[in-house]
Design an enzyme around this catalytic site. Sequence first.
Site, mmCIF file in Angstrom:
data_model
loop_
_atom_site.group_PDB
_atom_site.id
_atom_site.type_symbol
_atom_site.label_atom_id
_atom_site.label_comp_id
_atom_site.label_asym_id
_atom_site.label_seq_id
_atom_site.Cartn_x
_atom_site.Cartn_y
_atom_site.Cartn_z
ATOM 1 N N SER A 224 14.543 16.172 9.235
ATOM 2 C CA SER A 224 13.246 16.341 8.557
ATOM 3 C C SER A 224 12.524 15.028 8.307
ATOM 4 C CB SER A 224 13.453 17.073 7.228
ATOM 5 O OG SER A 224 13.899 18.394 7.457
ATOM 6 N N GLU B 143 45.612 -38.315 14.385
ATOM 7 C CA GLU B 143 45.645 -38.194 15.840
ATOM 8 C C GLU B 143 45.678 -39.535 16.573
ATOM 9 O OE1 GLU B 143 45.719 -35.430 17.936
ATOM 10 O OE2 GLU B 143 46.206 -34.317 16.108
#
Length: 727
Positions: free
Chosen positions: A412, A146
Site C-alpha cells: 500500500s 624490525e
Amino acid sequence: MADNRKSRRIEPSFDGSRGRDDGDFRLGAGDRVAGERGGRKRGGRSAAPRAARRRRSGGLFGLLRTLVYWCLVLGLWGAIGLGGLVLYYGARMPSATSWAIPERPPNVKILAVGGEIIANRGATGGEALSLETMSPYIPLAVIAIEDRRFYSHFGIDPLGLARAMLTNVTSGRMVQGGSTLTQQLAKNLFLSPERTLERKVQEVLLALWLEQKYSKDQILAMYLNRVFFGSNSYGVEAASRRYFNKSARDVNLGEAAVLAGLLKAPSRLSPARDPEAAEARAQVVLSAMREEGFVTDGEIKTAMSQTPARAKSYWSGAQHYAADMVMAQLPAMIGDITEDLVIDTTIDLDLEKKADAAISAVIEKEGAKLDASQAALVSIDGTGAIRALVGGRDYAESQFDRASKAKRQPGSAFKPFVYAAALEAGRTPQSVRNDRPVRIGKWTPENYDQKFRGEVTLASALAESLNTIAAQLVMEVGPKEVVKLARRLGIESEMQANASIALGTSEVTLVELTAAYAPFMNGGYKATPHIIRRVSTADGRVLYENTYDNPPRVLSQKVVSQMNGMLMRVLTEGTGKNARLPGWQAAGKTGTTQSFRDALFVGYTSNLTTGVWFGNDDGKSMRKVTGGGLPAKAWNGFMTAAHEGLHPSPLFGTTEGSEAVAEDAGHDPLYDLVSRALGTDPQAADTPAVADERTGAVDDGLIPPANVGARQTGTRRTTLLDILMGG
C-alpha cells in the site's frame, strides 16, 4: 797438523755397527724401516730441522695463523662464488635503468558532507601518509623492532644478519630474520614471496638500488604505506582504521606498538583474530623502543596501562553501505580508477549514525519475537540528496544493500501514486467512493481487516488504506496513467500496468520509492536520488560534479497540497499513528505485502523524506508485522533524532500548526458549479462503480474531466450546455 785434525775426526756411528772392523755399511729391509723410524724418533741429523720447524710453528700463534690463512682462502673463493651468483642472477634481471617503483594501487577516500572520512576503498584500504603526517610513534616502533640500524646501514646490515644467524643457531629454530626494511620493501615491491636463492640475490641488488635512488625517509614512508598488516589492510592508515577505527595520524604509543608487532606475522598476530597475542607482541615492541632510547620509562608505563581501542568488527557501521553505493556508481561517472580520488558525498554522518541506531534498536527489541531479521532505511532531502542509508541490520554480518539493491513489493505504500493520478484526473480528497466488494475480471481485492465501510471520502480511504477504493481509482484513471505518474516521480523499475498495481504488486527498491515521495515534500519537483556530489583527484582537480540543482516539475502545486493533506491524516488518524512526530507536521503511507513478507513506511516532513523496510532476506513471513508497526516505529525513532533542535516548519500547502489541508481546498470550481446546477452535493457519495463486463473498465457515473456536466437521465445525458442554456 793434518795428522792432528785426522786424529780428532769423529766417524759417524750407528746402533749395531760398533765393533765392526770391515766398515761395510749394509742395511736389510727390516733395518731400513727400523732405521728410518728410529732416526725420526731419535732426531738424527735429517730429522732435526723438521722438528725444529715444528717447534717454531706450534702453539696458539700458529693455530691462529693457519686459521686466518684458510679463512682468507675460503673467503676469497666464497667472494668469487658469490660474485658469480650475483652476476648470473643479476644478468637475468631487467636493466637497472628500467627499474621503477610500481605505482601504489589507487585509493578512494569517501567523505561525508562535514568532511569526515566515511571509508577508504581500493586494494590498499587506506590512503598514503607522509612520515610527517602519521603518528611519530609508528616509524619509531617499526625501526625498533624490525631494523634498529636502518639509518646507518647501506641497505644490507651485516651485523644484523650475523646477529640473527647466531640467535637462530643458539635457539635451534628460526627466531630472527636478517632482512632490513629496505630489503623487505624491495621484496614487497618487485619480487614474489618464494624463498629461493635467486630471489634473495635479487632482493639484495634491489635493496642497494633503492638506497642509492631514495633517501632513508622516502624508503621508510614507502614501506609503511605498502606493507601488509593483516585483515586485508595494506599500509598504516588502512591498518589503523581497521583495528582502532581511527586515522594513523592519531594512534597513541600502545597502538603504534600493536601495529609494529603485526609485521612479524600479520595474520596470526592480528588483534581481530587473537587480541592476547597482539598485546603480548606489543609489549616486546615497547621494550625494544625503550632499549633504543626512543621512549622513556614513564611513556612505557602509560602505554602499558592503556588498552588500545579496537574497532567493533571488520568494516563495521552502516556508513559502509553508503561507501559501497559510491563505489558502484563511480565507474559510470569517471571510468577506470587510475589514481587516488576524493569523493564528496551527500551523507550526513550524524544522521547516518542515528539511522543505524534507530534500526538496531527496533530489531533488537522486537525483531526476534516477530520473526523480522532485516531492515533498511534511506533518508533524502528535497533535492534527492541521500543523507542517510542503512542497507541492513549489521554490515559486518551482511554487506548486501537492501536499500538500493533489493527489489520488493511496496504494498500500500504505492497507493499515493494512485491517488495522485486520480487527483490529476479531477478527483478531490472529498470525492466519495463505496467501500464494498469489488470484482475486476477475476480479481477481487479485499481490505486488510476484511471489512467494508460503505461510502467514504478518498481522504479517509487513503488514511485507512482501503484496498477496494484504490482498485476502483486505478480502473477509473487507467493503470497506464498510474504507471506514467509513478515513472514521472522517480520509479524506474519495471511496473505492470494492470489493476493490481493499486496494491503495489510491482517490485521497486526502497531508494527509488522514497525518492518518488519527495515531490510531495518539496512542492512538486523531481528529486533524483544521488549520493555523490563531487569527484576530485588527490591534488584537487575536479573530475565530476552533479547537476541536480534545476529539477523539473512533476506535480502541480494543487495536487501536492491535496496529497499532503491526505497523507497527514495517515499519521493522525490512520494506519501510521506510530510514526507521529510531536510538534512537527508529517505525512506518509504504510505498506504491507501478502503474508506479511514485507512491511514499509515512507513518510516526510518539510526537511526529510525517509523510507523504512522490514522483512527477511529469504522472503519468510513475519508475525503480522505491518507498515504501521516496526517500520513506523523505526521511522519515528530516526526522524525524532534527526529533527532534534530544529524549528518546526509546515508541509507545502499547509499552514503552521494545522493538522491537515482543508479538504475542499483542491476542489475544481467548475466541478462544484456543475454539481450545484445538477442539484447534487459535492460532499455526497458518487454513484457506485459498475464494471464493464466486456472491458473490465469501471463506469462510476462520475463526470470525467473531459465531459464535465454530463449526468445519466434515462437514455440521455444532461450536458453542461443544457444547464447553461436552461434546458
